[in-house]
Write a protein that holds these residues in place. Structure first.
Motif, PDB file in Angstrom:
ATOM      1  N   GLU A  95       0.868  -1.184   0.000  1.00  0.00           N
ATOM      2  CA  GLU A  95       0.000   0.000   0.000  1.00  0.00           C
ATOM      3  C   GLU A  95       0.896   1.222   0.000  1.00  0.00           C
ATOM      4  O   GLU A  95       1.781   1.341   0.843  1.00  0.00           O
ATOM      5  N   VAL A  96       0.677   2.128  -0.925  1.00  0.00           N
ATOM      6  CA  VAL A  96       1.494   3.330  -1.046  1.00  0.00           C
ATOM      7  C   VAL A  96       0.751   4.504  -0.414  1.00  0.00           C
ATOM      8  O   VAL A  96      -0.411   4.752  -0.738  1.00  0.00           O
ATOM      9  N   LYS A  97       1.421   5.193   0.489  1.00  0.00           N
ATOM     10  CA  LYS A  97       0.860   6.382   1.143  1.00  0.00           C
ATOM     11  C   LYS A  97       1.873   7.507   1.071  1.00  0.00           C
ATOM     12  O   LYS A  97       3.079   7.273   1.016  1.00  0.00           O
ATOM     13  N   THR A  98       1.381   8.711   1.075  1.00  0.00           N
ATOM     14  CA  THR A  98       2.259   9.882   1.103  1.00  0.00           C
ATOM     15  C   THR A  98       1.944  10.730   2.320  1.00  0.00           C
ATOM     16  O   THR A  98       0.812  10.702   2.832  1.00  0.00           O
ATOM     17  N   GLY A  99       2.947  11.468   2.772  1.00  0.00           N
ATOM     18  CA  GLY A  99       2.750  12.389   3.894  1.00  0.00           C
ATOM     19  C   GLY A  99       2.140  11.711   5.097  1.00  0.00           C
ATOM     20  O   GLY A  99       2.577  10.657   5.541  1.00  0.00           O
ATOM     21  N   SER A 100       1.072  12.301   5.616  1.00  0.00           N
ATOM     22  CA  SER A 100       0.434  11.772   6.829  1.00  0.00           C
ATOM     23  C   SER A 100      -0.814  10.951   6.511  1.00  0.00           C
ATOM     24  O   SER A 100      -1.642  10.710   7.386  1.00  0.00           O
ATOM     25  N   ALA A 101      -0.961  10.513   5.275  1.00  0.00           N
ATOM     26  CA  ALA A 101      -2.125   9.705   4.879  1.00  0.00           C
ATOM     27  C   ALA A 101      -2.215   8.446   5.733  1.00  0.00           C
ATOM     28  O   ALA A 101      -1.200   7.831   6.064  1.00  0.00           O
ATOM     29  N   GLN A 102      -3.418   8.081   6.087  1.00  0.00           N
ATOM     30  CA  GLN A 102      -3.685   6.914   6.935  1.00  0.00           C
ATOM     31  C   GLN A 102      -4.359   5.816   6.117  1.00  0.00           C
ATOM     32  O   GLN A 102      -4.958   6.079   5.077  1.00  0.00           O
ATOM     33  N   LEU A 103      -4.266   4.583   6.616  1.00  0.00           N
ATOM     34  CA  LEU A 103      -4.976   3.472   5.987  1.00  0.00           C
ATOM     35  C   LEU A 103      -6.474   3.661   6.159  1.00  0.00           C
ATOM     36  O   LEU A 103      -6.937   4.089   7.226  1.00  0.00           O
ATOM     37  N   SER A 104      -7.240   3.310   5.138  1.00  0.00           N
ATOM     38  CA  SER A 104      -8.699   3.329   5.248  1.00  0.00           C
ATOM     39  C   SER A 104      -9.126   2.138   6.100  1.00  0.00           C
ATOM     40  O   SER A 104      -8.325   1.227   6.378  1.00  0.00           O
ATOM     41  N   SER A 105     -10.391   2.094   6.481  1.00  0.00           N
ATOM     42  CA  SER A 105     -10.871   0.968   7.290  1.00  0.00           C
ATOM     43  C   SER A 105     -10.747  -0.347   6.517  1.00  0.00           C
ATOM     44  O   SER A 105     -10.400  -1.373   7.091  1.00  0.00           O
ATOM     45  N   VAL A 106     -11.002  -0.330   5.219  1.00  0.00           N
ATOM     46  CA  VAL A 106     -10.856  -1.550   4.407  1.00  0.00           C
ATOM     47  C   VAL A 106      -9.389  -1.956   4.333  1.00  0.00           C
ATOM     48  O   VAL A 106      -9.059  -3.141   4.458  1.00  0.00           O
ATOM     49  N   GLU A 107      -8.495  -0.997   4.139  1.00  0.00           N
ATOM     50  CA  GLU A 107      -7.057  -1.294   4.094  1.00  0.00           C
ATOM     51  C   GLU A 107      -6.579  -1.860   5.423  1.00  0.00           C
ATOM     52  O   GLU A 107      -5.801  -2.821   5.446  1.00  0.00           O
TER      53      GLU A 107
END
Length: 82
Positions: free
Chosen positions: A39-51
């Motif tokens: 899973e690729v995230k940038t900055g302060s992005a959080q995982l979604s509930s599904v992720e």
């Protein structure tokens, strides 16, 4: 790999949802030795509930392989291999 996608990029396949990539480590050498969900995230992005739920399912080993055979594809007269 520093600041790069984990593993060999030629072994990664883009899905997009619910996870960005799946990597089949070792495939380029002829045998998969690990499947990696990325899973690729940038900055302060959080995982979604599904992720988050996917991550938990994987961490708990609730992963399986299923082979699906399309009915009537290649066997004469409705024969099965079972």
């Amino acid at each position: 790999r520093e600041n790069g996608i984990p593993g060999d990029p030629t072994e990664c396949r883009f899905l997009g949802k619910p996870v960005d990539f799946v990597s089949f480590s070792g495939a380029s050498r002829g045998a998969v030795d690990e499947v990696v969900f990325i899973e690729v995230k940038t900055g302060s992005a959080q995982l979604s509930s599904v992720e988050r739920s996917l991550k938990k399912a994987i961490e708990k080993g609730r992963v399986r392989y299923v082979e699906y055979r399309v009915p009537g594809s290649g066997l004469a007269g409705g024969q099965t291999t079972e």
